[in-house]
Design an enzyme around this catalytic site. Structure first.
Site, PDB file in Angstrom:
ATOM      1  N   TYR A  96       0.838  -1.211   0.000  1.00  0.00           N
ATOM      2  CA  TYR A  96       0.000   0.000   0.000  1.00  0.00           C
ATOM      3  C   TYR A  96       0.864   1.248   0.000  1.00  0.00           C
ATOM      4  O   TYR A  96       0.639   2.188  -0.774  1.00  0.00           O
ATOM      5  CB  TYR A  96      -0.905  -0.036   1.226  1.00  0.00           C
ATOM      6  CG  TYR A  96      -1.697   1.222   1.496  1.00  0.00           C
ATOM      7  CD1 TYR A  96      -2.808   1.547   0.729  1.00  0.00           C
ATOM      8  CD2 TYR A  96      -1.338   2.067   2.550  1.00  0.00           C
ATOM      9  CE1 TYR A  96      -3.542   2.699   1.001  1.00  0.00           C
ATOM     10  CE2 TYR A  96      -2.069   3.212   2.829  1.00  0.00           C
ATOM     11  CZ  TYR A  96      -3.171   3.526   2.047  1.00  0.00           C
ATOM     12  OH  TYR A  96      -3.891   4.669   2.309  1.00  0.00           O
ATOM     13  N   LYS A 129       1.129   4.223  -2.831  1.00  0.00           N
ATOM     14  CA  LYS A 129       0.906   5.631  -2.519  1.00  0.00           C
ATOM     15  C   LYS A 129       2.146   6.481  -2.810  1.00  0.00           C
ATOM     16  O   LYS A 129       2.033   7.657  -3.172  1.00  0.00           O
ATOM     17  CB  LYS A 129       0.489   5.788  -1.054  1.00  0.00           C
ATOM     18  CG  LYS A 129      -0.904   5.245  -0.747  1.00  0.00           C
ATOM     19  CD  LYS A 129      -1.989   5.946  -1.541  1.00  0.00           C
ATOM     20  CE  LYS A 129      -3.378   5.577  -1.028  1.00  0.00           C
ATOM     21  NZ  LYS A 129      -4.454   6.244  -1.815  1.00  0.00           N
TER      22      LYS A 129
END
Length: 254
Positions: free
Chosen positions: A161, A165
């Site tokens: 994740y 990002k």
């Protein structure tokens, strides 16, 4: 001067992941500033329901639509639907994101990894590029990406994740350079906010972690609103390619 540069009356705002959490909070805030709202998320009915509630309470025009941002081929239809309904799009909020848990890094499947990248990075790229092309032709527009401080300081449970990002942070700068000056692109690097996802947190462990931050707590969803309105409105007319932490100061401490 007496000018309200957060006033978004007459502008159309598309928010992905908009049916709950930070997305829903921003949808309400933009509507209260007079903007017409498009709520998009993978499950269509919650989008339709929230859009109807916003319209009833604020009087703005709204639209709820189902769209899976990780589906590359579905993004043109989403953009077309917005333009067919409203004729223009002024603000895109790339808010949709997922951070599924996993037993260990070595046990992450390729399918799960690809899903994380698709929703958190591939979708914002595809949608951002499609929208920015039209915004540039129209002569104006803003894109606001919602990133995470996991992009710079990922915990073990958020490594893929965080990587996605981090890509979104880079994408922000690339889109800003490509589509400026007509289109401004900025990112809110969000910290820990109390949304539906936070219900699964270990409260004691979180409190211990947050105790070292300058603002030693998680954020309330309403506390994302000021940054979002700033980037979307005319007050930020000289701001693009910016990554703004909204995290209680977590990134300011070691």
């Amino acid at each position: 001067m007496g000018t309200d540069r957060n006033n978004l009356r007459g502008r159309v705002v598309l928010i992905t992941g908009g049916s709950r959490g930070l997305g829903a909070e921003m949808a309400w805030a933009f509507a209260e500033e007079g903007a017409d709202i498009v709520v998009a998320s993978r499950k269509e009915q919650p989008c339709i329901d929230l859009a109807a509630e916003i319209a009833a309470r604020t009087g703005v025009e709204t639209m709820g639509i189902g769209a899976h941002v990780g589906d590359w081929d579905a993004m043109p239809a989403l953009v077309d639907a917005v333009y067919e309904r409203f004729g223009h799009l002024d603000v895109l909020i790339n808010n949709a994101g997922i951070a599924p848990l996993y037993p260990s890094l070595g046990e992450i499947s390729q399918e799960l990894f690809d899903k994380i990248i698709a929703v958190n990075l591939k979708g914002p790229f595809r949608l951002g590029a499609l929208v920015a092309e039209r915004m540039k032709s129209a002569g104006h527009g803003t894109i606001v990406n919602i990133s995470s401080n996991a992009s710079e300081r990922p915990a073990p449970e958020y490594v893929p994740y965080g990587a996605a990002k981090a890509g979104l942070n880079s994408l922000t700068k690339g889109l800003a350079a490509t589509y400026g000056p007509e289109v401004r692109v900025n990112t809110i690097m969000a910290g820990a906010f109390f949304t539906d996802i936070s219900k699964g947190w270990d409260t004691q462990a979180f409190d211990e972690l947050a105790s070292s931050w300058p603002i030693p707590r998680g954020g309330n969803p309403s506390e994302i609103v000021g940054a979002a309105l700033y980037f979307a409105g005319d007050a930020s007319s000289f701001t693009t390619g910016t990554i703004l932490p909204v995290d209680g100061g977590r990134m300011a401490v070691g």
